[in-house]
Design a protein around this motif. Structure first.
Motif, PDB file in Angstrom:
ATOM      1  N   GLU A 199      -5.134  -9.093  15.116  1.00  0.00           N
ATOM      2  CA  GLU A 199      -5.289  -8.787  13.692  1.00  0.00           C
ATOM      3  C   GLU A 199      -5.698 -10.056  12.961  1.00  0.00           C
ATOM      4  O   GLU A 199      -5.377 -11.169  13.397  1.00  0.00           O
ATOM      5  CB  GLU A 199      -3.972  -8.282  13.082  1.00  0.00           C
ATOM      6  N   HIS A 206      -6.360 -11.490   8.700  1.00  0.00           N
ATOM      7  CA  HIS A 206      -6.273 -11.157   7.269  1.00  0.00           C
ATOM      8  C   HIS A 206      -6.598 -12.374   6.415  1.00  0.00           C
ATOM      9  O   HIS A 206      -6.501 -13.505   6.866  1.00  0.00           O
ATOM     10  CB  HIS A 206      -4.845 -10.716   6.908  1.00  0.00           C
ATOM     11  N   HIS A 212      -0.274 -11.281   2.704  1.00  0.00           N
ATOM     12  CA  HIS A 212      -1.680 -10.862   2.592  1.00  0.00           C
ATOM     13  C   HIS A 212      -2.146 -10.875   1.143  1.00  0.00           C
ATOM     14  O   HIS A 212      -1.361 -10.621   0.235  1.00  0.00           O
ATOM     15  CB  HIS A 212      -1.862  -9.433   3.123  1.00  0.00           C
ATOM     16  N   ASP A 239      -3.225  -9.195  -1.800  1.00  0.00           N
ATOM     17  CA  ASP A 239      -2.982  -7.793  -2.156  1.00  0.00           C
ATOM     18  C   ASP A 239      -2.847  -7.643  -3.667  1.00  0.00           C
ATOM     19  O   ASP A 239      -1.784  -7.309  -4.193  1.00  0.00           O
ATOM     20  CB  ASP A 239      -1.697  -7.317  -1.441  1.00  0.00           C
ATOM     21  N   CYS A 278      -2.825   0.667   6.879  1.00  0.00           N
ATOM     22  CA  CYS A 278      -4.223   0.629   6.439  1.00  0.00           C
ATOM     23  C   CYS A 278      -5.101   1.209   7.538  1.00  0.00           C
ATOM     24  O   CYS A 278      -5.026   0.787   8.688  1.00  0.00           O
ATOM     25  CB  CYS A 278      -4.595  -0.823   6.156  1.00  0.00           C
ATOM     26  N   CYS A 337      -6.182   0.102   1.374  1.00  0.00           N
ATOM     27  CA  CYS A 337      -5.808  -1.089   2.137  1.00  0.00           C
ATOM     28  C   CYS A 337      -5.685  -2.297   1.210  1.00  0.00           C
ATOM     29  O   CYS A 337      -6.263  -2.324   0.130  1.00  0.00           O
ATOM     30  CB  CYS A 337      -6.865  -1.398   3.196  1.00  0.00           C
ATOM     31  N   ASP A 388      -6.639  -7.311   4.091  1.00  0.00           N
ATOM     32  CA  ASP A 388      -6.404  -6.753   5.433  1.00  0.00           C
ATOM     33  C   ASP A 388      -7.727  -6.432   6.126  1.00  0.00           C
ATOM     34  O   ASP A 388      -8.128  -5.279   6.270  1.00  0.00           O
ATOM     35  CB  ASP A 388      -5.529  -5.500   5.332  1.00  0.00           C
ATOM     36  N   GLY A 422      -7.450  -4.323   9.357  1.00  0.00           N
ATOM     37  CA  GLY A 422      -7.065  -2.944   9.052  1.00  0.00           C
ATOM     38  C   GLY A 422      -8.271  -2.130   8.622  1.00  0.00           C
ATOM     39  O   GLY A 422      -8.462  -0.994   9.031  1.00  0.00           O
TER      40      GLY A 422
END
Ligand code: CU
Length: 233
Positions: A78, A80, A98, A100, A109, A117, A121, A124
């Motif tokens: 992953e 971010h 993250h 956001d 997400c 999302c 991300d 995601g």
């Protein structure tokens, strides 16, 4: 002869148009992050999309994300955009959570519903970085219309990119304006983590990756993005 010189003229015209348009529309806002720690070397370039906002994102992993290293059953990593910069000694924890700005929170997400999302991300919304045998991943590019280049809470400027291995933060790097990133000193550990101590970056020392290489890679990415945009006109 005539054919040849007219071809040269055409090339010159395109080049001149490219430079003009690039300096007016694209170059000032391009952001980039160069990660180089724990044997993981990766470049991220975020180029503004001119029409409806968002960014063209280009990701290239040169080393470190091998199948042997991957913990997740999906075989992916992953990644971010996190809210804060990397801490001293390449401390990825200091990067915070993250990005956001709309407070989506930790809700799952899925790529099919990117509007639900977090802005930061990226895996995601666009899929994890798939582990390979060698650990290098061929460049991937995609558009992300949720990425911002301005706004105190929304911008990606001054933040960081973090790569995870089944949740664990394994590598990170700050996001700089492209022109600033390209003028960083040639020592890759300095360039990759300005806020961090080179001592925290054991495996990248002497790895031979130079700032020049990064600049060349990024320049190619930018050129690719621009010509993609030209073709879409
Ligand atoms: Cu993360």
């Amino acid at each position: 002869m005539i054919l040849k010189s007219s071809f040269i003229l055409s090339v010159a015209a395109v080049a001149s148009y490219t430079c003009q348009a690039q300096s007016q529309l694209v170059v000032p806002q391009i952001m980039a992050s160069a990660i180089n720690m724990n044997g993981i070397e990766a470049n991220f370039v975020f180029s503004p999309l001119s029409n409806n906002g968002g960014a063209r994102v280009r990701v290239e992993v040169k080393s470190g994300l091998s199948k042997k290293f991957a913990v997740s059953p999906t075989g992916g990593f992953e990644y971010h955009i996190h809210v804060k910069p990397v801490g001293p000694g390449n401390d990825c924890t200091a990067a915070g959570g993250h990005l956001d700005p709309t407070n989506v929170g930790a809700a799952k997400c899925v790529a099919a519903k990117p509007d639900r999302c977090q802005e930061g991300d990226l895996s995601g919304k666009h899929g994890e970085l798939k582990a390979t045998e060698t650990g290098a991943i061929a460049p991937i590019s995609y558009n992300d219309k949720y990425i911002h280049f301005s706004g105190e809470t929304t911008t990606i400027a001054g933040r960081s990119v973090v790569i995870h291995n089944n949740g664990t933060r394994v590598a990170c790097g700050n996001i700089y304006p492209f022109d600033q990133a390209s003028s960083l000193p040639s020592g890759s550990s300095e360039g990759a983590s300005k806020a961090g101590s080179p001592d925290g970056d054991v495996r990248s020392q002497g790895s031979g990756a130079s700032g020049g290489q990064l600049v060349a890679t990024m320049a190619m990415a930018v050129a690719g993005t621009f010509f993609g945009a030209l073709m879409a006109l």
